[in-house]
Design a protein around this motif. Structure first.
Motif, PDB file in Angstrom:
ATOM      1  N   ALA A 177      30.249  31.243 -37.641  1.00 56.42           N
ATOM      2  CA  ALA A 177      31.188  30.772 -36.625  1.00 56.42           C
ATOM      3  C   ALA A 177      30.991  31.507 -35.302  1.00 56.42           C
ATOM      4  O   ALA A 177      31.082  30.908 -34.221  1.00 56.42           O
ATOM      5  N   LEU A 178      30.709  32.805 -35.370  1.00 58.60           N
ATOM      6  CA  LEU A 178      30.489  33.586 -34.149  1.00 58.60           C
ATOM      7  C   LEU A 178      29.232  33.128 -33.413  1.00 58.60           C
ATOM      8  O   LEU A 178      29.214  33.039 -32.177  1.00 58.60           O
ATOM      9  N   GLU A 179      28.170  32.842 -34.156  1.00 55.73           N
ATOM     10  CA  GLU A 179      26.939  32.392 -33.517  1.00 55.73           C
ATOM     11  C   GLU A 179      27.135  31.045 -32.833  1.00 55.73           C
ATOM     12  O   GLU A 179      26.633  30.821 -31.722  1.00 55.73           O
ATOM     13  N   MET A 180      27.888  30.142 -33.474  1.00 54.42           N
ATOM     14  CA  MET A 180      28.144  28.831 -32.867  1.00 54.42           C
ATOM     15  C   MET A 180      28.981  28.971 -31.597  1.00 54.42           C
ATOM     16  O   MET A 180      28.721  28.314 -30.587  1.00 54.42           O
ATOM     17  N   ALA A 181      29.994  29.853 -31.633  1.00 46.84           N
ATOM     18  CA  ALA A 181      30.826  30.066 -30.450  1.00 46.84           C
ATOM     19  C   ALA A 181      30.016  30.680 -29.313  1.00 46.84           C
ATOM     20  O   ALA A 181      30.189  30.327 -28.142  1.00 46.84           O
ATOM     21  N   ALA A 182      29.117  31.607 -29.663  1.00 47.46           N
ATOM     22  CA  ALA A 182      28.280  32.232 -28.636  1.00 47.46           C
ATOM     23  C   ALA A 182      27.316  31.222 -28.026  1.00 47.46           C
ATOM     24  O   ALA A 182      27.053  31.252 -26.813  1.00 47.46           O
ATOM     25  N   PHE A 183      26.796  30.319 -28.820  1.00 48.58           N
ATOM     26  CA  PHE A 183      25.813  29.343 -28.345  1.00 48.58           C
ATOM     27  C   PHE A 183      26.394  28.439 -27.261  1.00 48.58           C
ATOM     28  O   PHE A 183      25.694  28.031 -26.334  1.00 48.58           O
ATOM     29  N   VAL A 184      27.699  28.140 -27.361  1.00 50.17           N
ATOM     30  CA  VAL A 184      28.344  27.284 -26.355  1.00 50.17           C
ATOM     31  C   VAL A 184      29.144  28.120 -25.355  1.00 50.17           C
ATOM     32  O   VAL A 184      29.960  27.590 -24.599  1.00 50.17           O
TER      33      VAL A 184
END
Length: 320
Positions: A177-184
């Protein structure tokens, strides 16, 4: 020999501590340590006096006081070598390259397999008091990049108790979830997810993510068990001011590779403890003299009830 102005008045406290029924040695050692670490450099006379007083007191105080003092001196770059040796600490060496461990003798392998490390499942050590955790947290956030790196290196060797590891299944979901939030570049949801996964207060989680130099974020990611490659992608996408600087990304990636899990978990415990200390301070806030009057509800005066008694009047019968 005259006493340095840094320690004026402590001789009288030392005399008081020897009196029967009065034991102020724990408080005296804490005060002495606080005075010493408030200054970045000391004269030879001040250092000699500190070593003389602290060496006597360290053996005479309780474990909690010794652990608190050890935590403060472990992250202080100018702690005298005699005190480091007394507390079982090693000096802080900037950019120290740790030697590789040699091969384990074959004769010791059966013993190692028969005695698994309990520390991996249940971290041991001396638990931090909320006040001490708040002090460590304040020192960490108030330090520069090089001082933070030195503090994290020292925390790995302190006897302080680290936080428990985040369960693997929970950590893996949080990392995704953290990686997805960082990506956007969704900093808000990234902060919320990080705080919930590490059990941090919203204030500390925001302080970790919003930090300009990135060491707290590296520490939080290591405590979560985030792979190094994922952490690099988080650096590149979450905050443009960090991701656009090749030097910053390289520096934090190098720090992340060298950062020990134990140091990150001890810092996690300090962050949690500082939130407890802040909540305790808010709970015991002194009240104003008219707080009770302001909180009181306004009441309307009661009207006197109308009498409905029946009166006997003789021949006329009954009247109300």
């Amino acid at each position: 020999m005259t006493r340095s102005s840094l320690f004026l008045g402590l001789d009288g406290l030392m005399t008081l501590s020897r009196r029967e029924g009065v034991d102020i040695r724990p408080t005296l050692l804490r005060v002495l340590t606080d005075l010493y670490v408030q200054t970045s450099a000391h004269s030879a006379d001040e250092e000699r006096q500190f070593v003389e007083l602290a060496t006597r007191l360290i053996d005479e105080v309780d474990d909690t006081t010794r652990a608190a003092v050890c935590a403060r001196l472990a992250i202080y770059p100018s702690t005298p070598a005699e005190i480091l040796l007394k507390l079982g600490l090693r000096p802080v060496i900037a950019d120290e390259t740790l030697p590789l461990a040699g091969p384990i003798p074959a004769s010791l392998l059966p013993k190692l397999s028969a005695q698994p490390r309990v520390l991996d499942q249940s971290p041991s050590g001396l638990a931090m008091q909320p006040k001490d955790a708040a002090e460590i947290c304040e020192m960490f956030f108030g330090a520069g990049s090089s001082e933070r790196t030195a503090m994290l290196q020292s925390l790995a060797t302190t006897p302080l108790k680290p936080a428990m590891r985040i369960p693997e299944h929970r950590a893996s979901k949080a990392i995704e979830a953290l990686e997805m939030a960082a990506f956007v570049t969704d900093v808000e949801n990234f902060t919320i997810e990080l705080g919930e996964s590490l059990l941090l207060s919203s204030r500390i989680a925001a302080q970790v993510v919003d930090d300009a130099t990135g060491e707290p974020l590296a520490c939080a990611a290591k405590a979560l068990g985030m792979p190094g490659a994922v952490f690099q992608r988080v650096l590149l996408f979450l905050k443009p001011e960090l991701g656009q600087s090749v030097q910053t990304v390289f520096r934090l990636s190098r720090l992340y590779d060298r950062l020990s899990e134990r140091a990150a978990l001890i810092m996690l415990a300090a962050w949690r403890g500082s939130a407890v200390a802040a909540a305790a301070r808010a709970k015991h806030r002194p009240s104003l003299y008219d707080d009770e009057r302001q909180r009181g509800r306004a009441t309307t005066p009661r009207s006197q009830p109308v009498s409905t008694a029946i009166v006997r009047t003789g021949t006329d019968g009954y009247k109300r």
